[in-house]
Write a protein that holds these residues in place. Structure first.
Motif, PDB file in Angstrom:
ATOM      1  N   THR A  28       0.859  -1.176   0.000  1.00 53.03           N
ATOM      2  CA  THR A  28       0.000   0.000   0.000  1.00 53.03           C
ATOM      3  C   THR A  28       0.901   1.233   0.000  1.00 53.03           C
ATOM      4  O   THR A  28       1.859   1.298   0.763  1.00 53.03           O
ATOM      5  CB  THR A  28      -0.912   0.011   1.239  1.00 53.03           C
ATOM      6  OG1 THR A  28      -1.695  -1.183   1.238  1.00 53.03           O
ATOM      7  CG2 THR A  28      -1.812   1.228   1.259  1.00 53.03           C
ATOM      8  N   SER A  75       4.846   3.876   2.703  1.00 54.13           N
ATOM      9  CA  SER A  75       4.487   2.589   2.116  1.00 54.13           C
ATOM     10  C   SER A  75       4.420   1.524   3.196  1.00 54.13           C
ATOM     11  O   SER A  75       5.106   1.611   4.214  1.00 54.13           O
ATOM     12  CB  SER A  75       5.494   2.177   1.036  1.00 54.13           C
ATOM     13  OG  SER A  75       6.762   1.921   1.599  1.00 54.13           O
ATOM     14  N   TRP A  76       3.572   0.557   2.945  1.00 55.80           N
ATOM     15  CA  TRP A  76       3.408  -0.572   3.844  1.00 55.80           C
ATOM     16  C   TRP A  76       3.586  -1.843   3.024  1.00 55.80           C
ATOM     17  O   TRP A  76       2.876  -2.072   2.055  1.00 55.80           O
ATOM     18  CB  TRP A  76       2.018  -0.570   4.475  1.00 55.80           C
ATOM     19  CG  TRP A  76       1.783   0.546   5.431  1.00 55.80           C
ATOM     20  CD1 TRP A  76       1.924   0.501   6.786  1.00 55.80           C
ATOM     21  CD2 TRP A  76       1.343   1.883   5.131  1.00 55.80           C
ATOM     22  NE1 TRP A  76       1.606   1.720   7.342  1.00 55.80           N
ATOM     23  CE2 TRP A  76       1.248   2.592   6.338  1.00 55.80           C
ATOM     24  CE3 TRP A  76       1.013   2.563   3.948  1.00 55.80           C
ATOM     25  CZ2 TRP A  76       0.848   3.910   6.416  1.00 55.80           C
ATOM     26  CZ3 TRP A  76       0.623   3.871   4.014  1.00 55.80           C
ATOM     27  CH2 TRP A  76       0.541   4.541   5.243  1.00 55.80           C
ATOM     28  N   LYS A 126      14.371  -2.723   6.106  1.00 53.17           N
ATOM     29  CA  LYS A 126      13.641  -1.449   6.111  1.00 53.17           C
ATOM     30  C   LYS A 126      14.599  -0.266   6.131  1.00 53.17           C
ATOM     31  O   LYS A 126      14.338   0.763   5.538  1.00 53.17           O
ATOM     32  CB  LYS A 126      12.667  -1.393   7.279  1.00 53.17           C
ATOM     33  CG  LYS A 126      11.553  -2.405   7.108  1.00 53.17           C
ATOM     34  CD  LYS A 126      10.498  -2.257   8.166  1.00 53.17           C
ATOM     35  CE  LYS A 126       9.471  -3.343   7.960  1.00 53.17           C
ATOM     36  NZ  LYS A 126       8.126  -2.862   8.066  1.00 53.17           N
TER      37      LYS A 126
END
Length: 104
Positions: free
Chosen positions: A34, A51-52, A72
Motif C-alpha cells: 500500500t 508505504s506498507w 527497512k
C-alpha cells in the motif's frame, strides 16, 4: 502486488495451516503493498510517501553475507537517495520536503 520481492522463510510450516485457510490466499507470502503518496498540487512533484509492505525481521537468509538484515533501513536509505535526486533545485528558497519512512 509486489511479486518475487520476498519468500516464505518456512514453506513447510505454512503448509501445516488448514487447506481452507491457505485457499483464501493466492500465495504463501503477502505480496500487497500500500502506498500513500503526497504530491504538490501546483507543480505535480512528489513531496513524500509512506508505504506498507509485509516483511519479517529475519527476511534475509543465513547465507546472505552481502546485505544487512535491516531491510527497512536499506529501503529507507534508497528511497531518501532517490527522493533527494528527484527534488534538487538551483533555487535556495524552495520549500522542500524531507522524505520519511515508517518502520514498524
Amino acid at each position: 502486488d509486489v511479486k518475487e520481492a520476498s519468500i516464505n522463510r518456512s514453506p513447510s510450516a505454512y503448509l501445516l495451516n488448514p487447506a481452507e485457510e491457505r485457499s483464501r490466499y493466492p500465495s504463501n507470502v503477502d505480496t500487497q503493498m500500500t502506498l500513500l503518496k503526497f504530491v504538490d498540487g501546483a507543480s505535480g512533484k512528489s513531496k513524500g510517501s509512506f508505504s506498507w509492505f509485509a516483511t519479517h525481521g529475519t527476511s534475509m537468509s543465513k547465507n546472505n553475507k552481502l546485505i544487512s538484515g535491516d531491510n527497512k533501513g536499506v529501503a529507507a536509505r534508497l528511497f531518501e537517495d532517490w527522493f533527494t535526486s528527484q527534488n534538487k533545485s538551483s533555487s535556495p528558497n524552495t520549500n522542500s520536503t524531507e522524505p520519511g519512512m515508517i518502520k514498524v
